[in-house]
Design an enzyme around this catalytic site. Structure first.
Site, PDB file in Angstrom:
ATOM      1  N   CYS A   2      47.259  49.502  44.881  1.00  0.00           N
ATOM      2  CA  CYS A   2      48.671  49.814  44.948  1.00  0.00           C
ATOM      3  C   CYS A   2      49.030  50.067  46.405  1.00  0.00           C
ATOM      4  O   CYS A   2      48.325  50.759  47.126  1.00  0.00           O
ATOM      5  CB  CYS A   2      49.088  51.039  44.142  1.00  0.00           C
ATOM      6  SG  CYS A   2      48.849  50.854  42.380  1.00  0.00           S
ATOM      7  N   TRP A  74      48.642  47.669  41.404  1.00  0.00           N
ATOM      8  CA  TRP A  74      47.399  47.218  40.762  1.00  0.00           C
ATOM      9  C   TRP A  74      47.268  48.127  39.546  1.00  0.00           C
ATOM     10  O   TRP A  74      47.061  49.331  39.670  1.00  0.00           O
ATOM     11  CB  TRP A  74      46.214  47.393  41.714  1.00  0.00           C
ATOM     12  CG  TRP A  74      44.935  46.847  41.172  1.00  0.00           C
ATOM     13  CD1 TRP A  74      44.477  45.570  41.257  1.00  0.00           C
ATOM     14  CD2 TRP A  74      43.937  47.573  40.449  1.00  0.00           C
ATOM     15  NE1 TRP A  74      43.263  45.451  40.638  1.00  0.00           N
ATOM     16  CE2 TRP A  74      42.909  46.661  40.127  1.00  0.00           C
ATOM     17  CE3 TRP A  74      43.792  48.903  40.033  1.00  0.00           C
ATOM     18  CZ2 TRP A  74      41.760  47.027  39.419  1.00  0.00           C
ATOM     19  CZ3 TRP A  74      42.657  49.264  39.332  1.00  0.00           C
ATOM     20  CH2 TRP A  74      41.666  48.326  39.027  1.00  0.00           C
ATOM     21  N   GLY A 101      47.185  55.779  43.000  1.00  0.00           N
ATOM     22  CA  GLY A 101      46.108  56.689  42.595  1.00  0.00           C
ATOM     23  C   GLY A 101      46.086  56.852  41.095  1.00  0.00           C
ATOM     24  O   GLY A 101      46.649  56.022  40.366  1.00  0.00           O
ATOM     25  N   GLU A 485      25.900  37.970  47.939  1.00  0.00           N
ATOM     26  CA  GLU A 485      27.238  37.886  48.530  1.00  0.00           C
ATOM     27  C   GLU A 485      27.859  36.515  48.258  1.00  0.00           C
ATOM     28  O   GLU A 485      29.055  36.416  47.940  1.00  0.00           O
ATOM     29  CB  GLU A 485      27.144  38.189  50.038  1.00  0.00           C
ATOM     30  CG  GLU A 485      28.435  38.071  50.824  1.00  0.00           C
ATOM     31  CD  GLU A 485      29.559  38.976  50.347  1.00  0.00           C
ATOM     32  OE1 GLU A 485      29.334  39.863  49.512  1.00  0.00           O
ATOM     33  OE2 GLU A 485      30.690  38.772  50.801  1.00  0.00           O
TER      34      GLU A 485
END
Ligand code: G6P
Length: 612
Positions: A2, A74, A101, A485
């Site tokens: 966010c 998000w 959050g 990765e």
């Protein structure tokens, strides 16, 4: 995750908020919204989808106002839709909030508010907060600021917040606990954002909010307090960030730009720190902990995602050069499993953003246990850099693409220098090797430049396997984390399932998956396990698997065995993670582009994970 922005001053807030949200979109892109103080009160616009969808939606209307807040989401609580999009407004319309959050005790707070007659329209924890503030505000007949501070004493969880109150229109209230918040100071205007990227085009004077701090901002002044009402003096710092660094600069995607920036970002990371003549490593950020480093019996590395992979490379390098035992842990596991931490331990937290919630929590835990905690971070002034005892910045410059690329190679560069420094201080690396590796480090940027010229080869392989359902990545030694990765890059941006394995482990399971449809990417550069990797390639070929081998330039043996070879210039074995990862990044990139995926903003991901 966010992104939040705010503006208060004399300019039109809307364009400032929209361009700020676009800069922060890497933090989440499920929905976006804006609230503006207009002559007839606060008006909120919100829309599922990207900031551009919101912009289209708003552009059809007349908007004006000099004060406003914006959010790109998000999703944590509640699916991504228009209703769950921020800003959220309280039931009686007094309080409008944007939040980054998680409010952990939101359901208990919600129940209490329902008992007092509150109703809710969204499924979000943020609406609970808006209503809680409003309840206190109306019931207590007190100021918005006091209501916010009182409400925050009841809240458990993480937040970066900006709040507007319809009765106090000339004010924004910002608060932080756990999620980052930065305030840009202009002349009779202030800019608020989750990080400095939306602010840099307006001002380079920055205040970083700390946890449990509340800023009350009008166009003329900013007052800073703790939640418990202790006055604080805001510390204004100068920001050192160029606007060009956060733009695409002619590349189709930020990810591609960032891949191509690696010769520079690696050079920037070792410049002034690795000297060839005399051969020496200077890491000024560690001077104050040299005595602890010399006495350490063990190093623990904590990180998440790509940074964790860099940590694994670090484990190989530090153990090799300095013979100090190293353990690498996912920060999310470390923090909850009651780990054994000695006060003689060195804990290294690796984080591009410096804000990842689990890594930050691991830092706090290690500090409580008395360990010496170091940070390897990219974002200057981020939370982890402020909470660690010492550290080394990666100088990769802003990384905007959600899939991490140049941050990884910069982290590995720093870890290489730390390993060399420790080895030198402990006399566990011979002078000749020390000198050779430093000299070789200087050649890496040129070698990467060469690798970047082979893009047609990566495109050709991508074209052939873009529709594969699965990929396996194999590597040995310090190239095993590179295989991890490579697999992570592919799955993140192209949504193809991929697994990374130590090459020899293939026989213990993954080999069962190999058939003529399975591309197997094997990192097979010349080092002490070369012969073994050649055997692994033969094992894959014997089962008709498709071998895409990353090989040292000119390797004829593997060229005769593999279906495809992608060459990299030879380098010292311990530096090969820096070169071999580049073809893997580009292969993933081209596959994702050919599949029509949103490379810079892959679904469900966010760059900065500030929730657990
Ligand atoms: C997210 C990002 C990854 C990143 C990880 C850790 O998952 O998508 O690219 O590696 O977070 O982030 P950090 O900022 O702590 O390195």
């Amino acid at each position: 995750m966010c992104g939040i922005v705010g503006y208060i001053g004399s300019k039109q807030a809307f364009p400032i908020l929209i361009s700020g949200l676009k800069r922060l979109e890497y933090r989440g892109y499920d929905s976006a919204g804006i609230a503006l103080q207009q002559s007839n009160g606060i008006t909120t616009y919100k829309k599922q989808g990207k900031v551009s969808d919101l912009e289209l939606f708003i552009n059809k209307r007349e908007v004006s106002g000099n004060i406003g807040i914006g959010h790109t989401r998000w999703a944590t609580h509640g699916e991504p839709n228009d209703v769950n999009a921020h800003p959220h407004t309280s039931m009686n319309g007094k309080i409008t909030v944007i939040h980054n959050g998680i409010i952990e005790n939101y359901s208990r707070l919600q129940k209490k508010l329902v008992d007092r007659g509150y109703t809710f329209t969204s499924e979000t924890d943020t609406e609970v907060l808006a209503n809680l503030i409003e309840y206190i505000y109306i019931k207590g007949n007190i100021s918005a600021e006091l209501s916010v501070r009182l409400a925050l004493t009841k809240v458990i969880g993480a937040y970066g917040l900006v709040i507007m109150c319809s009765d106090e229109p000339n004010k924004l209230i910002a608060a932080r606990n756990g999620s980052p918040l930065v305030i840009g100071v202009g002349t009779n205007e202030y800019f608020i954002a989750s990080d400095a990227t939306p602010i840099v085009e307006h001002t380079n004077r920055i205040i970083y909010l700390n946890d449990k701090e509340v800023a009350v901002i009008s166009p003329e002044e900013l007052t800073l307090k703790t939640i418990l009402n202790d006055s604080l003096t805001p510390i204004i710092q100068e920001l050192n960030l160029d606007i060009e660094e956060i733009e695409k600069g002619g590349f189709d995607h930020f990810m591609l730009k960032e891949i191509y920036e690696q010769p520079k970002s690696i050079t920037d990371t070792f410049r002034g720190r690795a000297s060839q003549n005399p051969p020496e490593i200077y890491l000024g950020g560690l001077y104050n902990v040299f005595d602890k480093l010399d006495a350490a019996q063990r190093i623990l590395i904590v990180a998440c995602g790509t940074s964790w992979h860099a940590g694994l490379v670090g484990e190989y390098l530090i153990e090799e050069f300095s013979r100090i035992p190293v353990e690498v842990e996912y920060a999310s596991e470390f923090r909850y499993r009651n780990p054994i931490i000695y006060n003689t331990d060195i804990v290294i937290a690796i984080s591009q953003s410096g804000e990842t919630a689990d890594t930050l929590a691991a830092v706090r835990l290690a500090k409580e246990a008395g360990a010496t905690v170091l940070g390897i971070c990219n974002v200057v002034g981020s939370s982890i850099t402020r909470e660690t005892d010492a550290g080394v910045y990666t100088h990769a410059g802003p990384e905007i693409g959600v899939a991490s690329t140049k941050a990884f190679t910069a982290q590995v560069t720093v870890l290489t220098m730390i390993a060399l420094l420790l080895g030198k201080r402990r006399n566990t690396i011979c002078e000749k090797e020390y000198k050779e590796i430093i000299a070789e480090l200087y050649t890496i940027p040129k070698k990467i430049e060469e690798i970047l010229t082979y893009s047609e080869d990566y495109k050709a392989v991508a074209e052939l396997y873009k529709n594969a359902a699965n990929f396996i990545y194999l590597g040995r030694g310090c190239l095993f984390p590179v295989a991890l990765e490579g697999a992570l890059k592919l799955k993140e941006i192209s949504y193809i399932h991929a697994e990374g394995y130590p090459a020899a482990e293939m026989k213990h399971g993954p080999i069962a998956l190999i058939d003529e449809n399975m591309p197997v990417v094997i990192i097979a550069t010349k080092d002490k396990s070369y012969e073994k990797v050649v055997s692994n390639i033969q094992e894959v070929r014997a089962r008709k698997g498709i071998v895409i081998a990353i090989v040292s330039k000119g390797d004829k043996t593997i060229a005769g065995l593999a279906n495809h070879v992608l060459e990299v210039p030879e380098t010292h074995m311990q530096l090969a993670p820096l070169t071999t990862v580049i073809p893997l990044q580009l292969l993933s990139y081209y596959i994702a582009v050919m599949r029509g995926c949103d490379v810079d903003q892959p679904r469900n991901l966010a760059k900065s994970v500030t929730v657990e």
